[in-house]
Design an enzyme around this catalytic site. Structure first.
Site, mmCIF file in Angstrom:
data_model
loop_
_atom_site.group_PDB
_atom_site.id
_atom_site.type_symbol
_atom_site.label_atom_id
_atom_site.label_comp_id
_atom_site.label_asym_id
_atom_site.label_seq_id
_atom_site.Cartn_x
_atom_site.Cartn_y
_atom_site.Cartn_z
ATOM 1 N N ASP A 296 0.747 -1.147 -0.197
ATOM 2 C CA ASP A 296 0.047 -0.136 0.075
ATOM 3 C C ASP A 296 1.475 1.048 0.411
ATOM 4 O O ASP A 296 1.778 1.603 0.541
ATOM 5 C CB ASP A 296 -0.960 -0.098 1.371
ATOM 6 C CG ASP A 296 -2.142 1.175 1.032
ATOM 7 O OD1 ASP A 296 -2.157 1.180 0.216
ATOM 8 O OD2 ASP A 296 -2.683 1.114 2.089
ATOM 9 N N ASN B 248 -10.823 -2.201 -6.400
ATOM 10 C CA ASN B 248 -10.016 -1.636 -6.866
ATOM 11 C C ASN B 248 -10.398 -1.357 -8.268
ATOM 12 O O ASN B 248 -10.446 -0.213 -8.415
ATOM 13 C CB ASN B 248 -8.365 -2.241 -7.446
ATOM 14 C CG ASN B 248 -7.343 -1.969 -6.072
ATOM 15 O OD1 ASN B 248 -6.444 -2.985 -5.912
ATOM 16 N ND2 ASN B 248 -8.024 -0.828 -5.132
HETATM 17 C C1 FPP Z 1 -1.536 0.235 -3.623
HETATM 18 O O1 FPP Z 1 -1.635 1.940 -3.732
HETATM 19 C C2 FPP Z 1 -1.479 -0.753 -4.629
HETATM 20 C C3 FPP Z 1 -2.339 -0.907 -5.649
HETATM 21 C C4 FPP Z 1 -3.509 -1.757 -5.456
HETATM 22 C C5 FPP Z 1 -1.425 -1.721 -6.424
HETATM 23 C C6 FPP Z 1 0.108 -2.628 -5.911
HETATM 24 C C7 FPP Z 1 0.456 -2.761 -7.606
HETATM 25 C C8 FPP Z 1 2.017 -2.867 -7.780
HETATM 26 C C9 FPP Z 1 3.205 -2.581 -5.687
HETATM 27 C C10 FPP Z 1 2.402 -3.306 -9.208
HETATM 28 C C11 FPP Z 1 3.741 -3.957 -8.840
HETATM 29 C C12 FPP Z 1 3.153 -5.465 -8.786
HETATM 30 C C13 FPP Z 1 2.832 -6.322 -9.739
HETATM 31 C C14 FPP Z 1 2.167 -8.009 -9.192
HETATM 32 C C15 FPP Z 1 4.128 -6.697 -10.960
HETATM 33 P P1 FPP Z 1 -2.010 2.673 -3.719
HETATM 34 O O2 FPP Z 1 -2.360 3.461 -4.795
HETATM 35 O O3 FPP Z 1 -3.558 2.168 -2.875
HETATM 36 O O4 FPP Z 1 -1.922 3.572 -2.046
HETATM 37 P P2 FPP Z 1 -2.454 4.431 -2.016
HETATM 38 O O5 FPP Z 1 -2.960 3.764 -0.090
HETATM 39 O O6 FPP Z 1 -1.254 6.014 -1.192
HETATM 40 O O7 FPP Z 1 -3.421 5.621 -2.323
#
Ligand code: FPP
Length: 258
Positions: free
Chosen positions: A32, A80
């Site tokens: 996250d 998501n």
């Molecule tokens: C959460 O951060 C992250 C995600 C929803 C996506 C996770 C994906 C990756 C790390 C990309 C790579 C993965 C692979 C398998 C190649 P957020 O967007 O919710 O962050 P925030 O809480 O700061 O908004």
């Protein structure tokens, strides 16, 4: 010459030698904070997801030395889809590119990749890439990397229950025999051990529908670091801390032989 920076594996080995219990065999991670990481730099959220994807490789590569045999990462949840269409499309494109780009390294490095979640809602090209990556890494056994993509714990339990009910209706399963060991056989994770440790980055203390059934007795570690800053050193430090924890699984100390 200064040695390259790597995880503090000596600290982990020392913690084990101290008589503390073994390190976690299965670690699950809620990655996250990508969006906040990007926004704090004045960049679009996808920039953070790309930085997050680069961290995935570093953490996977740290696993063998840390004794982590199974790593499960939460890449995209059933919730998501509520994000903007452009962020969702950008993430899907990132997953396709990541699989294409990393496949060879994963094969050569002995990583077995599996995907959990409902893949039928994903685009056909991505599904094909996922199937191919699972197939070409099927002979590997050094680290078992499981990527949760369009995954939700409740959705997984609902899908498992549906298949279980179908088996009952078809006469393949006697409902009187259904117990705690029956349902896990229908879960997406049926070939994996339960996670010993669940890590969530970015300072949020929630499990957000991740591995609900499987993490009943997991240890949890919530760290403030945003995922794109989550290094192998931080990972090793958490593993070391885990080695000092006492896990009783509902029993009292004398019964657990820790
Ligand atoms: C959460 O951060 C992250 C995600 C929803 C996506 C996770 C994906 C990756 C790390 C990309 C790579 C993965 C692979 C398998 C190649 P957020 O967007 O919710 O962050 P925030 O809480 O700061 O908004």
């Amino acid at each position: 010459m200064t040695p390259p920076e790597g995880p503090d594996t000596t600290a982990v080995a020392a913690a084990r030698a101290d008589g503390a219990h073994a390190g976690p065999r299965h670690v699950a991670v809620i990655m996250d904070g990508n969006g906040r990481w990007a926004q704090s730099r004045g960049r679009p959220r996808l920039f953070g997801h790309h930085a997050g994807a680069r961290r995935v490789r570093e953490i996977v590569e740290a696993c063998p030395e840390l004794g982590v045999k199974y790593l499960t990462i939460f890449a995209f949840s059933t919730e998501n889809w509520k994000r903007t269409q452009s962020e969702v499309a950008g993430l899907m494109s990132l997953f396709r590119r990541y699989i294409t780009k990393e496949a060879r390294t994963l094969v050569e490095n002995g990583i077995r990749v599996r995907f959990i979640g409902d893949r039928l809602r994903l685009d056909r090209k991505l599904q094909e890439l996922m199937d191919e990556l699972e197939a070409v890494t099927a002979g590997n056994d050094l680290v078992h990397l499981t990527v949760a993509l369009n995954y939700g714990g409740r959705d997984e339990v609902a899908r498992a229950t549906r298949r279980l009910a179908q088996d009952v209706a078809a006469g393949r399963l006697d409902p009187e025999t259904v117990n705690e060991e029956t349902l896990p056989r229908y879960l997406d994770t049926h070939v994996l051990p339960d996670p010993d440790l669940v890590i969530r980055t970015s300072g949020e203390a929630r499990i957000s529908n991740f591995l609900l059934w499987q993490s009943a007795y997991s240890e949890y570690e919530f760290v403030d670091t945003l995922w794109p800053d989550f290094s192998a050193e931080i990972f090793a430090g958490i593993i070391k801390g885990f080695c000092g924890r006492e896990r009783r699984f509902g029993a009292v100390r004398e019964q657990t032989n820790v």
